[in-house]
Design an enzyme around this catalytic site. Sequence first.
Site, mmCIF file in Angstrom:
data_model
loop_
_atom_site.group_PDB
_atom_site.id
_atom_site.type_symbol
_atom_site.label_atom_id
_atom_site.label_comp_id
_atom_site.label_asym_id
_atom_site.label_seq_id
_atom_site.Cartn_x
_atom_site.Cartn_y
_atom_site.Cartn_z
ATOM 1 N N GLY A 97 38.973 48.379 34.935
ATOM 2 C CA GLY A 97 40.378 48.747 34.844
ATOM 3 C C GLY A 97 41.181 48.472 36.105
ATOM 4 N N ASN A 114 40.916 46.025 26.405
ATOM 5 C CA ASN A 114 41.551 47.307 26.166
ATOM 6 C C ASN A 114 43.065 47.141 26.344
ATOM 7 O OD1 ASN A 114 41.962 50.122 25.843
ATOM 8 N ND2 ASN A 114 39.958 50.510 26.755
ATOM 9 N N ALA A 174 36.792 48.301 39.402
ATOM 10 C CA ALA A 174 38.136 48.816 39.108
ATOM 11 C C ALA A 174 39.056 48.709 40.313
ATOM 12 C CB ALA A 174 38.044 50.265 38.656
ATOM 13 N N ARG A 210 40.123 35.083 45.545
ATOM 14 C CA ARG A 210 39.323 33.863 45.719
ATOM 15 C C ARG A 210 38.166 33.885 44.731
ATOM 16 N NH1 ARG A 210 39.152 36.420 50.604
ATOM 17 N NH2 ARG A 210 37.517 37.946 50.800
ATOM 18 N N HIS A 247 54.710 31.936 43.602
ATOM 19 C CA HIS A 247 55.981 31.418 44.106
ATOM 20 C C HIS A 247 55.808 30.957 45.551
ATOM 21 C CE1 HIS A 247 58.158 32.874 40.591
ATOM 22 N NE2 HIS A 247 57.380 33.935 40.660
#
Length: 193
Positions: free
Chosen positions: A141, A84, A159, A165, A114
């Site tokens: 979502g 979607n 959602a 992990r 990072h």
Amino acid sequence: MNDKEKAAAGLLYHPCGDPRLSQARQAAKVTLWQYNQCDPRDDARRQRLLKSLLGSSGEGLCIEPPFNCDYGYNIHLGAQFYDNVNLVILDCASVTIGDNVFIAHNVGIYTAGHPHDVARRNQGLEYALPITIGNNVWICGGVTILPGVTIGDNTVIGAGSVVTRDIPASVLAFGNPCWVAHPLSPQDDAHDR
């Protein structure tokens, strides 16, 4: 070892240190801009643009715009892939997604990270770890999938989850951080009856 090779090996690298990486990101941005502006009735052009961007994809490919990624060539999608709107894939490392995978709106798949050490982070260094999503997976979502994660076949990620992990096959998992709630069973679909 150049920065592209370091990224592929999961080592710290400088994403702007190699002009080839900068050029590849720029080329992807141009293709993505064309794709995201494409007339939704022109499915043939949309498919051509996606096929030119992605590393590989199977039959039945559908990514609803807008879609964004870093390079595109590190993304490998199986057959009958559906996403979607508002998918973001930071594909500094390989992202491999199996067949019959459904991804809802506002999902982020991030291979890049990072250093926690501020001195190295301020040098602009990053690392990238591959992500693998199996066959028959449903990502609901607002899910975020972090570097190095593998999600097993037939799994549902609820959602808003943040997947930090690996998640095994055939389970329902959700939360922040994402955890396995239980194995999937026919009773999970009771609301469909």
